[in-house]
Design an enzyme around this catalytic site. Structure first.
Site, PDB file in Angstrom:
ATOM      1  CE  LYS A  12       0.686   1.472   4.487  1.00  0.00           C
ATOM      2  NZ  LYS A  12       1.563   2.621   4.745  1.00  0.00           N
ATOM      3  CB  VAL A  96      11.699  -5.551   5.367  1.00  0.00           C
ATOM      4  CG1 VAL A  96      11.425  -5.711   6.858  1.00  0.00           C
ATOM      5  CG2 VAL A  96      11.482  -6.875   4.638  1.00  0.00           C
ATOM      6  CB  ALA A  98       9.845  -0.084   2.910  1.00  0.00           C
ATOM      7  CG  LEU A 100       6.195   0.450   0.254  1.00  0.00           C
ATOM      8  CD1 LEU A 100       7.106  -0.277  -0.742  1.00  0.00           C
ATOM      9  CD2 LEU A 100       5.300   1.453  -0.490  1.00  0.00           C
ATOM     10  N   GLY A 102       4.105  -3.911   4.144  1.00  0.00           N
ATOM     11  CA  GLY A 102       4.401  -5.312   3.799  1.00  0.00           C
ATOM     12  C   GLY A 102       4.031  -6.311   4.895  1.00  0.00           C
ATOM     13  N   GLY A 103       4.457  -6.059   6.119  1.00  0.00           N
ATOM     14  CA  GLY A 103       4.179  -6.985   7.221  1.00  0.00           C
ATOM     15  C   GLY A 103       2.689  -7.066   7.518  1.00  0.00           C
ATOM     16  CB  SER A 104       0.074  -4.428   7.794  1.00  0.00           C
ATOM     17  OG  SER A 104       0.765  -3.707   8.769  1.00  0.00           O
ATOM     18  CG  ASP A 137      -0.899   0.339   8.416  1.00  0.00           C
ATOM     19  OD1 ASP A 137      -1.591   1.263   8.882  1.00  0.00           O
ATOM     20  OD2 ASP A 137       0.266   0.483   8.024  1.00  0.00           O
TER      21      ASP A 137
HETATM   22  O1  C5P Z   1      -0.326  -0.634  15.097  1.00  0.00           O
HETATM   23  P1  C5P Z   1       1.101  -0.876  14.789  1.00  0.00           P
HETATM   24  O2  C5P Z   1       1.682  -2.027  15.562  1.00  0.00           O
HETATM   25  O3  C5P Z   1       1.381  -1.017  13.315  1.00  0.00           O
HETATM   26  O4  C5P Z   1       1.865   0.428  15.227  1.00  0.00           O
HETATM   27  C1  C5P Z   1       3.265   0.451  15.401  1.00  0.00           C
HETATM   28  C2  C5P Z   1       3.635   1.642  16.242  1.00  0.00           C
HETATM   29  O5  C5P Z   1       3.421   2.852  15.512  1.00  0.00           O
HETATM   30  C3  C5P Z   1       2.828   1.825  17.501  1.00  0.00           C
HETATM   31  O6  C5P Z   1       3.360   1.085  18.564  1.00  0.00           O
HETATM   32  C4  C5P Z   1       2.935   3.313  17.747  1.00  0.00           C
HETATM   33  O7  C5P Z   1       4.165   3.636  18.316  1.00  0.00           O
HETATM   34  C5  C5P Z   1       2.940   3.882  16.343  1.00  0.00           C
HETATM   35  N1  C5P Z   1       1.589   4.284  15.894  1.00  0.00           N
HETATM   36  C6  C5P Z   1       0.987   5.415  16.439  1.00  0.00           C
HETATM   37  N2  C5P Z   1      -0.258   5.777  16.005  1.00  0.00           N
HETATM   38  C7  C5P Z   1      -0.899   5.075  15.053  1.00  0.00           C
HETATM   39  C8  C5P Z   1      -0.307   3.928  14.481  1.00  0.00           C
HETATM   40  C9  C5P Z   1       0.939   3.570  14.923  1.00  0.00           C
HETATM   41  O8  C5P Z   1       1.570   6.084  17.305  1.00  0.00           O
HETATM   42  N3  C5P Z   1      -2.093   5.473  14.648  1.00  0.00           N
END
Ligand code: C5P
Length: 294
Positions: A12, A96, A98, A100, A102-104, A137
């Protein structure tokens, strides 16, 4: 029952990424417009009697229980009481860490794939809940196409689909940590009023113009410590991109081009300069859902 299944796991970009404020749970309240693009990993899941195993051709991807695809299958088993095992083979083409997704994307594709493989129907609401528990994501990748993400990004709504045929994704070769990118947002970047004006402008210009007015609140703070991202943006524009913007928390930049020849020329110039550069186009929700299972 099927013994194995192949899934496409698309990347994405974000057409917009507006950060409103830090919430009590530590996440940031977002308004983002997600877009799936044609670049994709492929995932093959085989049903087994053993444990959950991950095999990946990219050494930067962890193959243990911290892998999001591993966690997706574990969560699905927990939700359904299934005791089946799975061998999950991930062929990476998406860079990775990046920006984009990828992991999500791998996690969502694995959720959908394992559900189909094991003929499990947990219902859409439960699937969204599992996906949101894996990462902000991940729910978006259950629908794909062009979608508005609100909350911490996990609440997604399909919107009018945006088409952009000539994109160039360019990665400068270093990873950016998403938590660090958000942590550097010391000031609250947008007041609600400013955000409303932003969306009003978008609405007035029409969604088909989105690629040319794309914005990302994380870009400035990430560029402050990773200046090569600004250099990639400059290069893309000097090579004919109508617009260039960092995706998500970076470091990948996407360039929006007018035609195939200019995109191709820019891709070869950037390759020659040592960058990872990959042409892509938008994938709308209909195509996404029709092609995710190969
Ligand atoms: O949800 P995810 O594990 O992908 O988020 C990774 C990190 O990115 C979170 O631990 C947080 O530090 C930050 N984040 C945030 N606000 C968001 C999404 C992610 O602060 N809306």
């Amino acid at each position: 029952m099927l013994s194995s299944i192949q899934i496409r796991s698309y990347a994405k970009i974000n057409w917009t990424l507006d950060v409103l404020h830090k919430r009590e749970d530590g996440y940031h309240e977002l308004r983002t417009i997600y877009q799936t693009v044609s670049l994709h990993d492929t995932i093959s899941i085989a049903d087994t009697d053993g444990p959950i195993e991950i095999i990946c051709d990219d050494p930067r991807v962890p193959c243990d229980e911290t892998n999001l695809a591993f966690r997706a299958v574990a969560a699905l088993r927990q939700a359904t009481g299934s005791t089946r095992g799975a061998r999950i083979e991930i062929n990476k083409r998406i860079p990775v860490a990046a920006g984009l997704g990828g992991g999500s994307s791998n996690a969502a594709a694995t959720l959908l794939g394992a559900g189909k493989l094991w003929q499990i129907d947990v219902g859409y609401g439960e699937l969204i809940k599992i996906a949101a528990g894996l990462g902000s994501d991940v729910p978006f990748f259950l629908i794909g196409g062009t979608a508005l993400g609100i909350g911490r990004g996990e609440e997604v709504y399909p919107i009018e689909q945006v088409k952009s045929e000539h994109l160039l994704l360019v990665n400068p070769g270093f990873a950016v940590s998403t938590p660090e990118a958000y942590a550097r947002l010391s000031r609250l970047t947008r007041s609600k009023a400013a955000l409303n004006i932003h969306f009003t402008l978008l609405a007035a210009k029409g969604i088909s113009d989105l690629p040319l007015v794309a914005t990302n609140d994380l870009e400035e703070v990430v560029i402050a410590t990773h200046q090569e991202i600004a250099e990639v943006k400059r290069r893309l524009v000097s090579l004919g991109a109508r617009h260039a913007l960092m995706s998500g928390s970076g470091a990948t930049v996407f360039g929006v081009f007018d035609n195939s020849q200019t995109t191709e020329r820019a891709a070869s110039m950037l390759h020659a300069a040592g960058y990872w550069a990959q042409r892509a186009r938008t994938v709308d929700a209909r195509e996404y859902q029709a092609t995710i299972f190969q």
